[in-house]
Structures are given as C-alpha cells and as structure tokens.
Scaffold this active site. Structure first.
Site, PDB file in Angstrom:
ATOM      1  N   SER A 148       1.005  -1.344  -0.079  1.00  0.00           N
ATOM      2  CA  SER A 148      -0.183   0.105   0.067  1.00  0.00           C
ATOM      3  C   SER A 148       0.648   1.124  -0.032  1.00  0.00           C
ATOM      4  O   SER A 148       1.697   1.589   0.760  1.00  0.00           O
ATOM      5  CB  SER A 148      -1.008  -0.135   0.927  1.00  0.00           C
ATOM      6  OG  SER A 148      -1.516   1.284   1.859  1.00  0.00           O
ATOM      7  N   TYR A 161      -3.306  -0.145   9.932  1.00  0.00           N
ATOM      8  CA  TYR A 161      -3.470  -0.274   8.368  1.00  0.00           C
ATOM      9  C   TYR A 161      -2.013   0.013   7.930  1.00  0.00           C
ATOM     10  O   TYR A 161      -1.055  -0.663   7.810  1.00  0.00           O
ATOM     11  CB  TYR A 161      -4.548   0.286   8.055  1.00  0.00           C
ATOM     12  CG  TYR A 161      -4.071  -0.453   6.221  1.00  0.00           C
ATOM     13  CD1 TYR A 161      -3.797   0.683   5.195  1.00  0.00           C
ATOM     14  CD2 TYR A 161      -4.767  -0.862   5.885  1.00  0.00           C
ATOM     15  CE1 TYR A 161      -3.638   0.926   4.108  1.00  0.00           C
ATOM     16  CE2 TYR A 161      -4.872  -1.602   4.428  1.00  0.00           C
ATOM     17  CZ  TYR A 161      -4.566  -0.501   3.392  1.00  0.00           C
ATOM     18  OH  TYR A 161      -4.667  -1.142   2.211  1.00  0.00           O
TER      19      TYR A 161
HETATM   20  P1  NAP Z   1     -11.871  -4.983  -0.637  1.00  0.00           P
HETATM   21  O1  NAP Z   1     -12.769  -4.795  -1.772  1.00  0.00           O
HETATM   22  O2  NAP Z   1     -11.782  -4.957   0.778  1.00  0.00           O
HETATM   23  O3  NAP Z   1     -11.925  -6.493  -0.782  1.00  0.00           O
HETATM   24  C1  NAP Z   1     -10.577  -7.413   0.366  1.00  0.00           C
HETATM   25  C2  NAP Z   1     -11.355  -8.876   0.556  1.00  0.00           C
HETATM   26  O4  NAP Z   1     -10.164  -9.684   0.754  1.00  0.00           O
HETATM   27  C3  NAP Z   1     -12.583  -8.926   0.654  1.00  0.00           C
HETATM   28  O5  NAP Z   1     -13.900  -9.821  -0.278  1.00  0.00           O
HETATM   29  C4  NAP Z   1     -12.914  -9.543   2.008  1.00  0.00           C
HETATM   30  O6  NAP Z   1     -14.103  -9.867   2.259  1.00  0.00           O
HETATM   31  C5  NAP Z   1     -11.652 -10.154   1.687  1.00  0.00           C
HETATM   32  N1  NAP Z   1     -11.107 -10.696   3.254  1.00  0.00           N
HETATM   33  C6  NAP Z   1     -10.828  -9.585   4.387  1.00  0.00           C
HETATM   34  N2  NAP Z   1     -10.546 -10.510   5.407  1.00  0.00           N
HETATM   35  C7  NAP Z   1     -10.223 -11.772   4.898  1.00  0.00           C
HETATM   36  C8  NAP Z   1     -10.046 -13.273   5.716  1.00  0.00           C
HETATM   37  N3  NAP Z   1      -9.533 -13.341   7.206  1.00  0.00           N
HETATM   38  N4  NAP Z   1      -9.716 -13.850   5.001  1.00  0.00           N
HETATM   39  C9  NAP Z   1      -9.602 -13.868   3.894  1.00  0.00           C
HETATM   40  N5  NAP Z   1     -10.444 -13.061   3.066  1.00  0.00           N
HETATM   41  C10 NAP Z   1     -10.817 -11.688   3.589  1.00  0.00           C
HETATM   42  O7  NAP Z   1     -10.200  -4.985  -0.771  1.00  0.00           O
HETATM   43  P2  NAP Z   1      -9.546  -4.214  -2.136  1.00  0.00           P
HETATM   44  O8  NAP Z   1      -9.823  -2.721  -2.205  1.00  0.00           O
HETATM   45  O9  NAP Z   1      -9.270  -5.226  -3.448  1.00  0.00           O
HETATM   46  O10 NAP Z   1      -8.273  -4.260  -1.465  1.00  0.00           O
HETATM   47  C11 NAP Z   1      -7.942  -5.816  -1.214  1.00  0.00           C
HETATM   48  C12 NAP Z   1      -6.148  -5.832  -1.046  1.00  0.00           C
HETATM   49  O11 NAP Z   1      -5.529  -4.682  -1.583  1.00  0.00           O
HETATM   50  C13 NAP Z   1      -5.888  -5.204   0.237  1.00  0.00           C
HETATM   51  O12 NAP Z   1      -4.952  -5.962   0.715  1.00  0.00           O
HETATM   52  C14 NAP Z   1      -6.363  -3.930   0.357  1.00  0.00           C
HETATM   53  O13 NAP Z   1      -4.963  -3.249   2.110  1.00  0.00           O
HETATM   54  C15 NAP Z   1      -4.820  -3.349  -0.050  1.00  0.00           C
HETATM   55  N6  NAP Z   1      -4.632  -2.780  -1.192  1.00  0.00           N
HETATM   56  C16 NAP Z   1      -5.753  -1.434  -1.533  1.00  0.00           C
HETATM   57  C17 NAP Z   1      -6.196  -0.511  -2.525  1.00  0.00           C
HETATM   58  C18 NAP Z   1      -7.012   0.085  -2.736  1.00  0.00           C
HETATM   59  O14 NAP Z   1      -6.577   1.531  -3.056  1.00  0.00           O
HETATM   60  N7  NAP Z   1      -8.057  -0.167  -2.576  1.00  0.00           N
HETATM   61  C19 NAP Z   1      -4.737   0.829  -2.547  1.00  0.00           C
HETATM   62  C20 NAP Z   1      -3.357  -0.646  -2.120  1.00  0.00           C
HETATM   63  C21 NAP Z   1      -3.812  -1.435  -1.235  1.00  0.00           C
HETATM   64  P3  NAP Z   1     -15.306  -9.466   2.948  1.00  0.00           P
HETATM   65  O15 NAP Z   1     -15.723  -9.172   1.896  1.00  0.00           O
HETATM   66  O16 NAP Z   1     -15.539 -10.296   4.241  1.00  0.00           O
HETATM   67  O17 NAP Z   1     -14.568  -8.011   3.597  1.00  0.00           O
HETATM   68  C1  GCO Z   2      -6.775   5.341   3.010  1.00  0.00           C
HETATM   69  C2  GCO Z   2      -6.895   3.981   1.813  1.00  0.00           C
HETATM   70  C3  GCO Z   2      -5.780   3.800   1.730  1.00  0.00           C
HETATM   71  C4  GCO Z   2      -5.853   3.129   0.639  1.00  0.00           C
HETATM   72  C5  GCO Z   2      -4.420   1.954  -0.178  1.00  0.00           C
HETATM   73  C6  GCO Z   2      -3.519   3.490  -0.688  1.00  0.00           C
HETATM   74  O1  GCO Z   2      -7.810   5.305   3.644  1.00  0.00           O
HETATM   75  O2  GCO Z   2      -5.858   5.785   3.125  1.00  0.00           O
HETATM   76  O3  GCO Z   2      -8.200   3.329   2.061  1.00  0.00           O
HETATM   77  O4  GCO Z   2      -5.129   2.898   2.325  1.00  0.00           O
HETATM   78  O5  GCO Z   2      -6.938   1.770   0.963  1.00  0.00           O
HETATM   79  O6  GCO Z   2      -3.822   1.490   0.943  1.00  0.00           O
HETATM   80  O7  GCO Z   2      -1.822   2.416  -1.174  1.00  0.00           O
END
Ligand code: NAP
Ligand code: GCO
Length: 268
Positions: A148, A161
């Site tokens: 992230s 986080y």
């Molecule tokens: P998301 O939409 O919240 O999806 C996360 C998935 O992980 C959901 O299906 C969630 O299930 C599942 N999950 C949560 N806890 C779990 C557990 N204990 N066991 C198995 N599955 C579990 O997140 P996303 O935005 O696609 O992000 C995916 C990854 O990218 C995460 O690691 C997040 O931190 C990272 N990330 C996201 C962003 C962004 O801007 N979106 C940026 C940087 C990094 P539920 O639906 O039940 O929660």
């Molecule tokens: C926040 C956002 C971010 C993104 C991502 C950025 O609240 O700042 O959720 O954390 O999810 O991780 O890289």
C-alpha cells in the site's frame, strides 16, 4: 535463457489469490487467467465465494473457490492441502485479502488494532508459510504481497493499517532473503488509491453533489490526476507472477500514478 514474450505467460501455473471474490484480487485473478494460469481463490464465507464464482463465470473464467479465513492457521493449512488434492501445488500466491479500520489512534481499541494486523500482516505470513514447502520442493515459486501507499506513508486514522502494510513490506523482503536460494521470488505491489469498495467511503459525493474532500485531495496528490482502477494493477501483477521477473526479488512495485514521486499540486 534468451528472452521471449513467453516469459510473460502463466500457462500451466496454479495461482491462489486470497480474498478475491471482488476488488483488486478479482481483477488480478482475471488477468492471471488471461495469461494462462489456473485460478484458485478463497474468501471469508460461502456467500462471498458464491458471489465470486458468479462474477468469474460472467467473465468467462473457470475458477476453484474455497471458504477460508486467512487468519486461521489450521484452516489455511487445510485449504492448501485441499487445493493440492483438487487442483495441484500452488506456483503463485497473491496475499490480497485485507481490511482497514479508519479510526484516530486514541479512539481505536487494541482489539481493532490487532484485527487489522491479523488480517493484513499475520495472514500473509500464515498463507506464505503454508505454500512455501511445495515451492521449495518444486524449485520455483512466486509470492506477491499486496502492500500500500501506507507501506511508505502515514496518514491520520489508519495507524493499524499503516503498521500492517509497513510490516508487510519487510515480510516481503524477508521471504526474499530466506527463500531466494530456492528460486522463489517474493515481491510486493503497492497500489495507490484504487476505486474499490474499500475506498468507496473516500469517494462518496457530498450532499451538495460536490466531490468528497479526500477525493479532491487524492486527485491533487496524483500526477495522473485520477484514481486508479483495478485493471491498472493487472499488468504489474502478471509481470511479478511470470518468468519475466525471475531476478526481481524483495521489491515493492508501486502502481500509484506517481503519488510517491510528487509533492502535490500547488494551490492555484
Ligand atoms: P476489499 O474490496 O475490501 O476486498 C478485500 C477482500 O478480502 C474482501 O473480499 C474481503 O472479504 C476479503 N477478506 C477480508 N478479511 C479476510 C479474511 N480474514 N480471510 C479471507 N478473506 C478476507 O479490498 P480491495 O480494495 O480489493 O483491496 C485488496 C487488497 O489491496 C487489500 O489488501 C488492501 O489493503 C489492498 N489495497 C487496496 C487499495 C485500494 O485503494 N483499494 C490500495 C492499496 C492496497 P469481505 O468482503 O468479507 O471484507
Ligand atoms: C486510506 C485508503 C488507503 C488505500 C491504500 C492506499 O484510507 O488511506 O484506504 O489506505 O486503501 O492502501 O495505497
């Protein structure tokens, strides 16, 4: 070995993407399938897995879906054994499952802090530990940890986080250090701000129809002047999962539209 475009192929490889019913994990899984991989995913409960199976089917992608809480070591061990029986040994692992709690530290309970650390940091350790033995036996493997911006930067309300994602960057480097000699590459992808359900609260339109202040903040911090989409992450993920990156190890590839390179747009 002389380079060919086949180095980007995932043909014949089995990939496990955690938490991939939707969002970033789903997009990466679809991209891996287009590159030739056999896709396995898990999610927290049967409803989510079925929702994911339907989405993959609509995308024309055949997948294997399993219910598993990635924080439960016994369940993860059983999941990997089941996958090895049903599908085969895992060549590529994407530790994607994650949660976030946006709460000022002084208002955050230790239990909530621990929960975020458990899913976002302990679970990648647990799942990586479960797949590494087979990768060592086979003499190759790819682990991709979804890090992230918060692996590098802090911001108000995301202490747990940021601590988890900072730790995940260092876990990535440590897996590289311990297992690189077995031709196992462990790298991270650091997405910028991506349009998924996890960031939906940060993009919610205001009552007067104006953009959310945080939405405007991110546009000013991003040279690309847009939020990322899950598709922006697919090419980098395929690269890190493929033979084209066999000498890339312990690296976090930031896919952020330039956020980390930019001081931010000056006020006009
Ligand atoms: P998301 O939409 O919240 O999806 C996360 C998935 O992980 C959901 O299906 C969630 O299930 C599942 N999950 C949560 N806890 C779990 C557990 N204990 N066991 C198995 N599955 C579990 O997140 P996303 O935005 O696609 O992000 C995916 C990854 O990218 C995460 O690691 C997040 O931190 C990272 N990330 C996201 C962003 C962004 O801007 N979106 C940026 C940087 C990094 P539920 O639906 O039940 O929660
Ligand atoms: C926040 C956002 C971010 C993104 C991502 C950025 O609240 O700042 O959720 O954390 O999810 O991780 O890289």
């Amino acid at each position: 070995m002389e380079f060919t475009m086949n180095h980007f192929s995932l043909q014949g490889k089995i990939a496990l993407i955690t938490g991939a019913s939707y969002g970033i994990g789903f997009a990466i899984a679809c991209g891996f399938a287009k590159a030739g991989a056999t896709i396995v995913f898990n999610d927290l409960n049967e409803e989510l897995v079925q929702k994911g199976m339907q989405s993959y089917q609509q995308a024309g992608i055949s997948v294997h879906g399993y219910v598993c809480d990635v924080t439960d070591e016994a369940a993860v061990q059983a999941l990997v054994e089941k996958i090895e029986q049903d599908v085969g040994t895992i060549d590529i692992l994407v530790n994607n499952a994650g949660i976030i709690r946006r709460t000022p530290m002084l208002e955050m309970s230790a239990a909530d802090f621990r929960k975020v650390i458990d899913v976002d940091l302990n679970a990648p350790f647990i799942v990586s530990k479960a797949v590494l033995p087979s990768m060592i036996k086979k003499g190759h493997g790819k682990i991709i940890n979804i890090c992230s911006m918060m692996s590098e930067l802090g911001r108000e309300t995301v202490s747990a986080y940021a601590a988890a994602k900072g730790g995940l960057k260092m876990l990535t480097r440590n897996i590289c250090s311990e297992y690189g000699k077995y031709n196992i590459q462990c790298n991270g992808i650091g997405p910028g701000y991506i349009e998924t359900p996890q960031t939906a609260p940060l993009r919610q339109l205001q009552e007067d129809g104006s953009r959310h202040p945080f939405d405007q903040f991110i546009l000013a911090k991003t040279p690309a002047e847009r939020w990322g989409t899950t598709d922006d992450l697919v090419g980098p993920a395929v690269f890190l999962a493929s033979d084209a990156s066999n000498f890339v190890n312990g690296h976090v590839l930031y896919v952020d539209g330039g956020i980390l390179a930019y001081i931010g747009k000056q006020p006009e």
